[in-house]
Design a protein around this motif. Structure first.
Motif, PDB file in Angstrom:
ATOM      1  N   SER A  77       5.281   0.707 -11.904  1.00  0.00           N
ATOM      2  CA  SER A  77       6.201   1.397 -10.844  1.00  0.00           C
ATOM      3  C   SER A  77       7.330   1.873 -10.717  1.00  0.00           C
ATOM      4  O   SER A  77       7.936   1.615 -11.534  1.00  0.00           O
ATOM      5  CB  SER A  77       6.146   0.278  -9.644  1.00  0.00           C
ATOM      6  OG  SER A  77       6.656   0.573  -8.489  1.00  0.00           O
ATOM      7  N   ARG A 103       0.806  -1.289  -0.046  1.00  0.00           N
ATOM      8  CA  ARG A 103       0.318   0.549  -0.311  1.00  0.00           C
ATOM      9  C   ARG A 103       0.684   0.806   0.048  1.00  0.00           C
ATOM     10  O   ARG A 103       0.152   2.764  -0.318  1.00  0.00           O
ATOM     11  CB  ARG A 103      -0.907  -0.364   1.037  1.00  0.00           C
ATOM     12  CG  ARG A 103      -2.001  -0.977   1.399  1.00  0.00           C
ATOM     13  CD  ARG A 103      -2.687  -1.109   2.414  1.00  0.00           C
ATOM     14  NE  ARG A 103      -3.916  -1.902   2.296  1.00  0.00           N
ATOM     15  CZ  ARG A 103      -3.955  -3.023   3.238  1.00  0.00           C
ATOM     16  NH1 ARG A 103      -3.139  -3.040   3.482  1.00  0.00           N
ATOM     17  NH2 ARG A 103      -4.572  -3.705   3.172  1.00  0.00           N
ATOM     18  N   LEU A 104       1.761   1.085   0.739  1.00  0.00           N
ATOM     19  CA  LEU A 104       3.449   2.118   0.431  1.00  0.00           C
ATOM     20  C   LEU A 104       3.353   2.622  -0.831  1.00  0.00           C
ATOM     21  O   LEU A 104       4.700   3.394  -1.038  1.00  0.00           O
ATOM     22  CB  LEU A 104       3.648   2.518   1.855  1.00  0.00           C
ATOM     23  CG  LEU A 104       4.996   3.147   2.068  1.00  0.00           C
ATOM     24  CD1 LEU A 104       3.912   4.632   2.365  1.00  0.00           C
ATOM     25  CD2 LEU A 104       5.802   2.790   2.899  1.00  0.00           C
ATOM     26  N   ASP A 138       7.210   5.795  -4.341  1.00  0.00           N
ATOM     27  CA  ASP A 138       7.347   5.864  -6.483  1.00  0.00           C
ATOM     28  C   ASP A 138       6.966   6.947  -6.519  1.00  0.00           C
ATOM     29  O   ASP A 138       7.461   7.622  -7.138  1.00  0.00           O
ATOM     30  CB  ASP A 138       6.127   4.984  -6.787  1.00  0.00           C
ATOM     31  CG  ASP A 138       6.374   3.591  -6.886  1.00  0.00           C
ATOM     32  OD1 ASP A 138       7.827   3.120  -6.922  1.00  0.00           O
ATOM     33  OD2 ASP A 138       5.801   2.572  -7.417  1.00  0.00           O
ATOM     34  N   VAL A 139       5.730   8.051  -6.062  1.00  0.00           N
ATOM     35  CA  VAL A 139       5.683   9.050  -6.562  1.00  0.00           C
ATOM     36  C   VAL A 139       6.119  10.259  -6.268  1.00  0.00           C
ATOM     37  O   VAL A 139       6.903  10.711  -6.381  1.00  0.00           O
ATOM     38  CB  VAL A 139       4.064   9.490  -6.218  1.00  0.00           C
ATOM     39  CG1 VAL A 139       4.015  11.042  -6.439  1.00  0.00           C
ATOM     40  CG2 VAL A 139       3.295   9.053  -6.613  1.00  0.00           C
ATOM     41  N   ALA A 140       7.085   9.739  -5.223  1.00  0.00           N
ATOM     42  CA  ALA A 140       7.874  10.647  -3.273  1.00  0.00           C
ATOM     43  C   ALA A 140       9.015  10.276  -4.348  1.00  0.00           C
ATOM     44  O   ALA A 140       9.907  11.416  -4.396  1.00  0.00           O
ATOM     45  CB  ALA A 140       7.837  10.518  -2.406  1.00  0.00           C
ATOM     46  N   ARG A 154       3.383   2.823  -3.565  1.00  0.00           N
ATOM     47  CA  ARG A 154       1.990   3.942  -4.568  1.00  0.00           C
ATOM     48  C   ARG A 154       3.178   5.294  -4.665  1.00  0.00           C
ATOM     49  O   ARG A 154       3.964   6.321  -5.330  1.00  0.00           O
ATOM     50  CB  ARG A 154       0.967   4.292  -4.534  1.00  0.00           C
ATOM     51  CG  ARG A 154       0.620   5.225  -6.065  1.00  0.00           C
ATOM     52  CD  ARG A 154       0.789   4.612  -7.099  1.00  0.00           C
ATOM     53  NE  ARG A 154       0.180   5.799  -7.675  1.00  0.00           N
ATOM     54  CZ  ARG A 154       0.843   6.204  -9.026  1.00  0.00           C
ATOM     55  NH1 ARG A 154       2.358   5.728  -9.194  1.00  0.00           N
ATOM     56  NH2 ARG A 154       0.608   7.450  -9.577  1.00  0.00           N
ATOM     57  N   PHE A 155       2.900   5.801  -2.899  1.00  0.00           N
ATOM     58  CA  PHE A 155       3.569   6.925  -2.617  1.00  0.00           C
ATOM     59  C   PHE A 155       5.226   6.986  -2.606  1.00  0.00           C
ATOM     60  O   PHE A 155       5.135   7.777  -2.738  1.00  0.00           O
ATOM     61  CB  PHE A 155       3.456   7.049  -0.816  1.00  0.00           C
ATOM     62  CG  PHE A 155       3.678   8.062  -0.420  1.00  0.00           C
ATOM     63  CD1 PHE A 155       2.876   9.479  -0.664  1.00  0.00           C
ATOM     64  CD2 PHE A 155       4.521   7.844   0.571  1.00  0.00           C
ATOM     65  CE1 PHE A 155       3.997  10.644   0.066  1.00  0.00           C
ATOM     66  CE2 PHE A 155       5.442   9.344   1.343  1.00  0.00           C
ATOM     67  CZ  PHE A 155       4.795  10.612   1.126  1.00  0.00           C
TER      68      PHE A 155
END
Length: 400
Positions: free
Chosen positions: A314, A213-214, A219-221, A216-217
């Motif tokens: 990802s 769950r973490l 990756d974007v960060a 995705r965050f």
């Protein structure tokens, strides 16, 4: 503990050297305090190694090492403060990260290292399995002795039986570790056995669910934080390609993504116009001048950061294949469809271990690494993949 001896000595030496720089540069003469701190910090590293030996084969060896090392280090600093030892806190803080990194790397190595004598229980494919593990002993009799045996490898379908029950009991009583031969192979080779892999093998722990769950965050960060570097690099690559061959600077191709959904994947075009696509060979004449270097250091992959932002990819995962190539592989290797269980990645465990593929035999080897990643997804494995990717880029290996 023998595995940790060199890392402990190296960590202690670096930590003491770093601490001594800050301690003595202020012209302090209390050598006794320095020696006390050096002893306590060396002892703390030894305690860390001792605790880590109890976590063999556990998930997240890197994170475990960081957490345990931090706790022991905090206790050591608290002890020095309580004993009213005058210390250089700046020296302690700056000497800690290097020691932590060394112990984390040592624990990751210890986690996958299986030392000792190995035995394989006899079954139909025992000869094939024995060839995978040089030096392994083949046991044919359930009454055999287990002298100096550390691991007994079994096939769960064959050996959980009344015939082999006496020997398995003897293993439990004699502290001999019993492992399925496929699991032993995974730990040693960091890939699965594709032929015996089943979807039921993927059973995530709560920690893996939390990281999934973490992810995705993260990756974007990672994309946003690196934009000040990647945007200028991308602009330079685009200008160079336009100067050499005009035309579009991007190559767009439909690839298979999560759950088989197609998406448009972007790359910088490195071949002359009208000659893109298909398998690439060494010294391919379709590649424009200077673009071989761009491919070797993976700068042509920079536009895929946009694919990450929009959720198609990802940072780390199985490399997406073209739809036609994926369908071909799935006909040849039915297990190939399991790669669609996670988002495809810009880099991946298979890329840093097996490199480029162009036929089903090579694809099967690559699949063994991809399925290992899917089964063992964790922040630890992603950190190792990033480290190996940087090393691969610096050495320029694996790209065509």
């Amino acid at each position: 503990m023998r595995t940790f001896l060199v890392p402990v000595l190296l960590s202690a030496a670096i930590q003491i050297s770093t601490y001594s720089f800050f301690f003595f540069r202020s012209s302090r003469s209390d050598t006794g305090n320095f020696l006390t701190v050096a002893f306590v910090m060396t002892f703390a590293i030894g305690i860390t190694a001792t605790i880590l030996t109890a976590f063999r084969h556990r998930e997240s060896p890197i994170i475990s090492a960081i957490v345990i090392n931090t706790i022991v280090f905090s206790f050591a600093v608290s002890f020095l403060s309580a004993a009213r030892i005058q210390v250089s806190y700046l020296g302690l803080v700056l000497s800690y990260p290097v020691a932590m990194a060394i112990m984390a790397a040592a624990n990751a190595r210890f986690h996958r290292q299986l030392g000792g004598k190995v035995a394989i229980l006899n079954f139909d494919q025992a000869d094939i399995v024995q060839a995978l593990f040089p030096g392994a002993v083949l046991i044919r009799d359930p009454d055999a002795t287990l002298d100096e045996i550390d691991y007994v490898l079994i096939d769960p379908d064959e050996h959980h039986s009344m015939y082999w029950s006496p020997l398995l009991t003897k293993c439990y009583l004699g502290n001999v570790e019993i492992l399925p031969w496929t699991r032993f192979s995974e730990i040693q080779h960091r890939r699965v056995d594709v032929g015996s892999f089943e979807i039921s093998n993927v059973a995530y722990t709560p920690g893996q669910f939390a990281y999934a769950r973490l992810k995705r965050f993260v990756d974007v960060a990672a994309v946003v934080v690196t934009l000040p570097i990647t945007l200028p690099l991308g602009a330079l690559v685009a200008l160079y390609i336009f100067a050499v061959d005009r035309g579009p600077v991007l190559f767009v191709q439909h690839r298979r993504g999560f759950a088989g959904r197609p998406f448009r994947m972007y790359k910088f075009r490195t071949m002359y116009r009208g000659q893109e696509g298909g398998a690439t060979s060494d010294k391919d004449k379709r590649i424009m001048p200077g673009c071989a270097f761009i491919r070797r250091v993976r700068l042509d992959e920079l536009p895929q950061l946009y694919n990450i932002l929009v959720g198609d990819m990802s940072l780390i995962g199985p490399r997406p294949e073209s739809i036609e190539l994926a369908q071909w592989y799935e006909r040849e290797i039915p297990e190939y469809v399991h790669r669609l269980l996670v988002l495809p990645g810009v880099t991946g465990w298979a890329q840093v271990n097996s490199g480029y593929t162009s036929n089903p035999d090579e694809a099967r080897i690559k699949l063994a690494y991809d399925l290992y990643y899917i089964k063992n997804i964790s922040i630890d494995l992603d950190m190792i993949t990033i480290f190996k990717t940087v090393r691969t880029v610096l050495l320029g290996t694996g790209a065509r």
